[in-house]
Design an enzyme around this catalytic site. Structure first.
Site, PDB file in Angstrom:
ATOM      1  N   HIS A 211      -7.961   1.492  -1.364  1.00 50.81           N
ATOM      2  CA  HIS A 211      -7.897   0.455  -2.397  1.00 50.81           C
ATOM      3  C   HIS A 211      -9.281  -0.064  -2.760  1.00 50.81           C
ATOM      4  CE1 HIS A 211      -3.650   0.742  -1.745  1.00 50.81           C
ATOM      5  NE2 HIS A 211      -3.815   0.436  -0.473  1.00 50.81           N
TER       6      HIS A 211
ATOM      7  N   SER B 284       0.844  -1.200   0.000  1.00 51.91           N
ATOM      8  CA  SER B 284       0.000   0.000   0.000  1.00 51.91           C
ATOM      9  C   SER B 284       0.878   1.248   0.000  1.00 51.91           C
ATOM     10  CB  SER B 284      -0.960  -0.054   1.195  1.00 51.91           C
ATOM     11  OG  SER B 284      -1.898   0.987   1.154  1.00 51.91           O
TER      12      SER B 284
END
Length: 317
Positions: free
Chosen positions: A204, A91
């Site tokens: 996300h 991430s």
């Protein structure tokens, strides 16, 4: 001679007091924090060491704190003669990975992360306001397979499978109400845990489309170079070789799933094909990625990933 792969932690790894002993022991680290503060316009060391968990968990704060801590640890490793031959980041961790691979300059990575964190925090607050003040977020589901978790997410409004962490751990993103429903369904299906994470939003997932649109404009003039070492992408789960592709993926990253298990397998295949001795390190706060590497069910033999987040860990290398 050994080769090294660095796996950089993502948002949620932050903790008050993070890496203070490392920065006290290694002047290179404290200089990184001073340089970050000069570019960012805020005292990142004070944030890392004096802020409480709530303040530190804001996207505009946690993203910079983790990036600064990760790059500072890279500098400490460099002082010991250890530099990476391959990098990947979970991430947010992709951004210190981009710096380590030569894709973004130090100044650019700090500016980009500052923009990213601010944009994401703003959008998360907007989503909360649209849902009666209930903050969106992410939930780690442990003990169910990814396909099962995806099926449960499909039954809930505004819930998406966001992070493919391991064969038995998938992270959901969604609104407060959507995650509450999904957590109950996961527990009914036999999940060992459904744990709400210390992050500020539904990362996300398509819920971050507004952030992706704004971030794309914010980085339009930033140069993304081709990587100088092997670099792997959350978006594709594969190695990324061009700056143009990486820049495109930096935007898609906000709305698409993190294919972490795919990246681990591709990295392992590269290591096996290379035939050299490799060592894997997780530079920065926390030890999540070291744990995921060990639990992924890969044929890793003695190839463990070691967290590098204390002065003692560095001194023992």
């Amino acid at each position: 001679m050994a080769k090294y792969a660095f796996l950089f932690p993502g948002q949620g790894a932050q903790a008050p007091g993070m890496l203070k002993d490392v920065c006290d022991a290694y002047p290179e680290c404290k200089k990184v924090l001073d340089d970050v503060s000069a570019i960012w316009g805020k005292d990142v060391a004070k944030l890392m060491w004096e802020a409480d968990a709530a303040e530190l968990s804001r996207s505009d704060n946690s993203q910079m704190a983790i990036t600064a801590a990760s790059i500072a640890t890279v500098k400490a490793l460099e002082a010991k003669g250890i530099t990476p031959d391959a990098v990947m980041g979970f991430s947010l961790g992709e951004f210190p990975a981009l710096y380590a691979a030569g894709v973004l300059s130090f100044e650019d990575v700090i500016k980009v992360v500052a923009k990213r964190g601010a944009i994401m925090q703003k959008v998360c607050e907007q989503i909360a306001a649209e849902n009666e003040g209930h903050a969106p977020g992410m939930t780690a589901v442990i003990g169910l397979g990814p396909d099962q978790v995806k099926e449960i997410a499909s039954k809930c409004e505004n819930v998406y499978a966001a992070n493919m962490n391991s064969p038995v751990q998938t992270v959901l993103s969604g609104t407060f109400d959507g995650l509450t429903q999904a957590e109950a369904l996961c527990k009914e299906a036999g999940a060992r845990r459904a744990l709400r994470l210390a992050v500020a939003g539904p990362f996300h997932s398509p819920l971050m489309q507004r952030a992706a649109d704004e971030f794309e404009k914010a980085i339009a003039d930033v140069t993304f170079n081709d990587p100088k070492i092997a670099l792997f992408s959350n978006v594709t789960g594969k190695q990324a070789t061009s700056g143009a592709e990486i820049k495109k993926n930096a935007v898609l990253h906000l709305i698409q799933s993190v294919l972490w298990t795919d990246e681990e397998k591709v990295l392992l295949d590269m290591i096996k094909a290379d035939g050299s001795e490799w060592k894997l390190y997780e530079p920065g706060p926390g030890k999540v990625l070291s744990g995921l590497w060990a639990k992924c069910g890969l044929e890793i033999g003695e190839l463990a990933c070691s967290e590098i987040n204390t002065a003692e860990a560095l001194n023992n290398l």
